[in-house]
Write a protein that holds these residues in place. Structure first.
Motif, PDB file in Angstrom:
ATOM      1  N   CYS A 129      45.274   1.839  -5.107  1.00 50.45           N
ATOM      2  CA  CYS A 129      45.734   2.163  -6.333  1.00 50.45           C
ATOM      3  C   CYS A 129      45.869   3.861  -6.358  1.00 50.45           C
ATOM      4  O   CYS A 129      45.180   4.816  -5.751  1.00 50.45           O
ATOM      5  N   THR A 130      47.052   4.259  -6.805  1.00 55.20           N
ATOM      6  CA  THR A 130      47.276   5.774  -6.816  1.00 55.20           C
ATOM      7  C   THR A 130      47.235   6.246  -8.180  1.00 55.20           C
ATOM      8  O   THR A 130      47.543   7.609  -8.502  1.00 55.20           O
ATOM      9  N   MET A 133      49.515   4.729 -13.261  1.00 52.96           N
ATOM     10  CA  MET A 133      49.517   4.278 -14.845  1.00 52.96           C
ATOM     11  C   MET A 133      50.675   3.135 -15.240  1.00 52.96           C
ATOM     12  O   MET A 133      51.034   2.854 -16.419  1.00 52.96           O
ATOM     13  N   CYS A 135      51.064   0.197 -14.613  1.00 52.34           N
ATOM     14  CA  CYS A 135      50.677  -0.683 -15.144  1.00 52.34           C
ATOM     15  C   CYS A 135      50.192  -0.738 -16.697  1.00 52.34           C
ATOM     16  O   CYS A 135      50.590  -1.567 -17.366  1.00 52.34           O
ATOM     17  N   LEU A 152      42.189   4.588 -13.690  1.00 44.95           N
ATOM     18  CA  LEU A 152      42.880   3.003 -14.354  1.00 44.95           C
ATOM     19  C   LEU A 152      41.644   2.461 -14.350  1.00 44.95           C
ATOM     20  O   LEU A 152      41.154   2.351 -13.207  1.00 44.95           O
TER      21      LEU A 152
END
Ligand code: SF4
Ligand code: SF4
Lengths: 290, 130
Positions: A129-130, A133, A135, A152
């Motif tokens: 995960c980077t 946002m 999602c 997140l």
């Protein structure tokens, strides 16, 4: 987090002062209790197991009177199961639970009339995960949120629509898993280079469909709505909406039931704007913190 | 006996955790049955949970306890990436070292059991299989 309380834990004690169960009965007892939704610990022989938290039901074939037991937390119920059939023990565990609610695996829920919730929700691969946002902007159901450290997080897993893996398709880094999905990499299987390319393509497809997928949904719904007012046929309007949405469902793997359950176009618009604003604020806060 | 189970903190043997995946059929029935049978019949202490996914959604304190306790941990469940994600979801990230995850979704029951009951740790640094 779902609201169901932690179910009682069962400990089968076979240490000093207790007779071990026959292997076949032990296996059967474990299988039956697990299939009813109870966690079970086998304790006693070269034990490396964890001391139980929460309410505990201790079972054993004790020599003489059952021992006094304390657990780290919660109430304890001790039961001597010497000479008992497995089925009897399982029923005794159910009785010891009393009126306490618990989530049940589907077969047990069907047999006992209890509640079942399939644990279907996005699980994030933190190594991938980077924190972009995307999602969070995409999900209309408040499944995602932002932690105190501006990262997140999956805040409301129970809000997720069962069997819908759509948000995993919008993640450019293939970081969103649904462990109960039927195929990789969404189920957690290792991610290959071609998966990364393919997932990126899917994002592009949703972009091609109209900027973002919800914008397209709104547009299609609005079209169907105006047709409805012209034709005054609810059935026709609905059929049209379904036809248009199917294309989107195919592109993003959104189950039809989920599309059917979507709120009104106005509500979609409101929620999408809200989610996008939250995502933007979180991105800005994360940048400011670095 | 005052605490349950006894001898919990200084045991060098790995702790064993078995996931039944009871809320969906993503792990083949025969594999999960055979692995459970092997663990139960060995008579060695182990933890069995109905469904790690369900527990992660509830942030069950047992997951935090399993992740934070000292000593090696072996887990029979599904894809290591998913299992690690679930523990993180529960606020209980698994340590990078000392955790072996055996995949009942893809591996034969005999291989999973051999890994769970092996005398020495798996050779890959994190022990995750594959
Ligand atoms: S879309 Fe993927 S990379 Fe971006 S925040 Fe969500 S999980 Fe992380
Ligand atoms: S962790 Fe894997 S094996 Fe366990 S319940 Fe979830 S999907 Fe099933």
């Amino acid at each position: 987090m779902i609201a169901t309380p932690t179910p009682p834990r069962v400990v089968l004690y076979e240490g000093p002062g207790a007779e071990p169960m026959e292997a076949a009965n032990r296996r059967e007892l474990f299988a039956r209790l697990l299939d009813r939704g109870y966690a079970v610990t086998l304790a006693g022989q070269g034990s490396s197991a964890t001391p139980p938290l929460a309410t505990v039901i201790v079972l054993g074939r004790f020599h003489g009177a059952p021992p006094a037991v304390e657990s780290a937390e919660g109430a304890v119920c001790v039961r001597d199961i010497t000479g008992e059939a497995v089925e009897q023990t399982v029923e005794a565990v159910e009785a010891a639970r009393g009126t306490r609610q618990m989530n049940r695996p589907p077969a047990a829920a069907a047999a006992t009339g209890g509640e079942t919730w399939k644990p279907w929700f996005p699980v994030i691969d933190m190594d991938r995960c980077t924190n972009c946002m995307q999602c969070l902007s995409f999900c209309l159901f408040d499944v995602y949120g932002v932690s105190e450290t501006h990262h997140l997080q999956v805040e409301n897993p129970a809000n997720c629509k069962v069997n819908c893996p759509a948000c995993s398709r919008v993640c450019p880094d293939v970081a969103i898993m649904f462990p109960k999905y039927h195929a990789g990499p969404i189920d957690g299987a290792p991610v290959s280079e071609s998966d990364v390319t393919r997932e990126k393509m899917k994002v592009d497809i949703s972009a091609l469909l109209g900027g973002d997928i919800y914008a397209k949904l709104r547009e299609r719904s609005a079209e169907a709505k105006s047709r409805f007012s012209r034709e005054r046929s609810a059935d026709q309007a609905l059929a049209e909406r379904r036809r248009c949405l199917k294309k989107l469902a195919d592109a993003a793997a959104i189950p039809q039931e989920v599309l059917d359950a979507l709120p009104s176009p106005e509500e979609i618009q409101r929620r999408a704007a809200e989610a996008a604003a939250r995502a933007e604020a979180a991105r800005a806060a994360a940048e400011a913190a670095t | 006996m005052t605490d349950l189970p006894p001898n919990t903190t200084h045991d060098p043997q790995p702790r064993l955790l078995y996931c039944r995946c009871a809320y969906a059929q993503v792990v083949p029935e025969d594999v999960k049955d055979e692995v459970l049978a092997g663990l139960a019949e060995s008579g060695r202490a182990f933890e069995a949970v109905p469904d790690l996914c369900e527990m992660a959604a509830r942030r069950d304190p047992q997951l935090q306890q399993l992740a934070s306790e000292a000593g090696p941990l072996r887990i029979a469940a599904c894809w290591p990436r998913a299992v690690r994600g679930l523990f993180s979801q529960a606020g209980a990230a698994l340590p990078k070292e000392g955790v072996e995850i055996h995949n009942m979704r893809t591996d034969a029951a005999a291989d999973v059991l051999a890994g769970m009951q092996a005398a020495s740790p798996a050779s890959s640094p994190s022990g995750d299989t594959p």
